[in-house]
Design a protein around this motif. Structure first.
Motif, short mmCIF file in Angstrom:
data_model
loop_
_atom_site.label_atom_id
_atom_site.label_comp_id
_atom_site.label_asym_id
_atom_site.label_seq_id
_atom_site.Cartn_x
_atom_site.Cartn_y
_atom_site.Cartn_z
N ASP A 80 10.64 -21.08 -48.39
CA ASP A 80 11.92 -20.76 -47.84
C ASP A 80 12.76 -21.73 -49.09
O ASP A 80 14.60 -21.59 -48.54
CB ASP A 80 11.88 -22.51 -47.18
CG ASP A 80 10.92 -22.91 -46.23
OD1 ASP A 80 11.21 -22.25 -45.30
OD2 ASP A 80 10.45 -23.80 -45.97
N GLU B 284 5.37 -17.77 -46.40
CA GLU B 284 6.68 -17.87 -45.82
C GLU B 284 7.50 -18.49 -47.19
O GLU B 284 7.01 -19.84 -47.01
CB GLU B 284 6.88 -18.28 -44.06
CG GLU B 284 6.48 -17.54 -43.24
CD GLU B 284 6.44 -18.48 -41.96
OE1 GLU B 284 7.22 -18.60 -42.16
OE2 GLU B 284 5.98 -17.27 -41.43
N ALA C 80 13.34 -16.86 -51.77
CA ALA C 80 13.91 -17.69 -50.56
C ALA C 80 14.37 -16.10 -49.20
O ALA C 80 14.20 -15.43 -48.81
CB ALA C 80 15.25 -18.02 -50.51
N GLY C 81 13.33 -16.84 -47.96
CA GLY C 81 13.71 -16.22 -47.03
C GLY C 81 11.88 -15.24 -46.69
O GLY C 81 11.98 -14.42 -46.32
N CYS D 247 8.70 -13.56 -46.34
CA CYS D 247 7.69 -13.45 -45.61
C CYS D 247 6.99 -11.99 -45.56
O CYS D 247 7.32 -10.79 -45.54
CB CYS D 247 8.04 -13.24 -44.08
SG CYS D 247 6.83 -13.37 -42.93
#
Length: 317
Positions: free
Chosen positions: A288, A286, A236-237, A239
């Protein structure tokens, strides 16, 4: 023939001969980098699944070899391919159904999304297909599918049919007995990449040099002669870097949610979605939530002919 004493008369002489002057082409034959022909696109599993469910009641296997929905790239003039060299499709098989055996020169694979109790038979070896698994059907191998469980089974097919179309090497044959007569059950097989094995490999994998995932492993070396498979994990998070390659890619989301930015266009994705990334398009991922994807690409083809190029353009911020 008229006297060839001017460029106009010379060009008129071309007519009817199926020739063209290399100095006077109607359209260019060479260009500085790959053209943007096919477009990036995402197919939403949530949109397609209800259609497959309806087809499960309306379409039986007597009407087609397989109950599937082909993902056709929406670029103008395209009638079939997902990217230039590959095609993807969503497929459903229902409890108690059997898809008869056939074989073809295109290589194929299936990425299982949902459902248990379904099997594939490839050249006499019967293997269960479980969620997250990737199953291979090499060129000219007999293969059939059947469901012995009580759940609908959904998966994504990826084949190199468009490449075979271009190379004029298509052969297809249905099994004379509908199904292979002598079948051996196997829990492990070279044609099956088990999801639990993939997760274990990702847990200890090093970060890939291209920066496109936090962890990446290749399934096979390559999985098929024309198709490479890479399983990718994103926390998660995460990039990714911004990256482009001459290889055409089809991503299947196994778990999670996030987005992919391609040439500045944002494509949201979730579990079961399929994303087409044509050659030489700059993209980044990316995430989430913790996410997993399987990337199918034509890297083996591009590498074999010396045309595989990759570029990490910059680190995303």
């Amino acid at each position: 023939m008229n006297k060839l004493d001017s460029l106009e008369s010379l060009y008129q002489a071309f007519d009817g001969l199926s020739v063209e002057g290399g100095w006077y082409r109607r359209t260019p034959a060479l260009w500085p980098e790959p053209r943007k022909n096919f477009v990036p696109f995402r197919w939403r599993y949530a949109d397609v699944k209800p259609i497959l469910d309806a087809a499960g009641h309306l379409v039986d296997h007597a009407m087609a070899d397989r109950r599937n929905l082909t993902m056709t790239n929406p670029v103008e003039g395209n009638l079939y391919a997902t990217v230039r060299s590959m095609v993807a499709a969503y497929q459903l098989i229902k409890p108690g159904e059997t898809a008869d055996a056939h074989r073809h020169t295109p290589n194929a694979l299936r990425i299982i999304l949902e459902g248990k109790g379904t099997y594939t038979v490839v050249d006499g070896t019967r293997v269960e297909m479980r969620p997250g698994d990737v199953l291979l059907t090499p060129s000219w191998a007999w293969h059939s599918h059947s469901s012995n469980g009580n759940e609908d089974c959904y998966w994504v097919d990826v084949l190199d049919v468009p490449l075979v179309h271009l190379m004029e090497g298509m052969f297809f044959e249905r099994h004379p007995d509908k199904l292979e007569p002598d079948v051996v059950d196997a829990d492990s097989s070279p044609i099956a990449f088990r999801w639990e094995d993939t997760l274990a490999a990702l847990a200890v994998a090093a970060p890939p040099a291209h920066g496109m995932a936090e962890r990446e492993v290749e399934l096979g070396n390559p999985a098929l002669r024309t198709v490479a498979l890479h399983a990718q994990r994103f926390n998660a998070g995460f990039c990714s870097a911004l990256y482009r390659t001459t290889a055409n890619s089809i991503f299947t989301v196994i778990q999670g949610r996030g987005r992919t930015v391609v040439d500045g266009e944002t494509i949201e994705w979730a579990m079961g979605d399929v994303i087409a990334i044509p050659a030489w398009r700059a993209y980044r991922h990316e995430a989430d939530a913790e996410s997993f994807m399987v990337r199918a690409s034509d890297e083996p083809v591009m590498r074999a002919i010396g045309m595989l190029r990759e570029e990490v353009m910059r680190q995303s911020v």
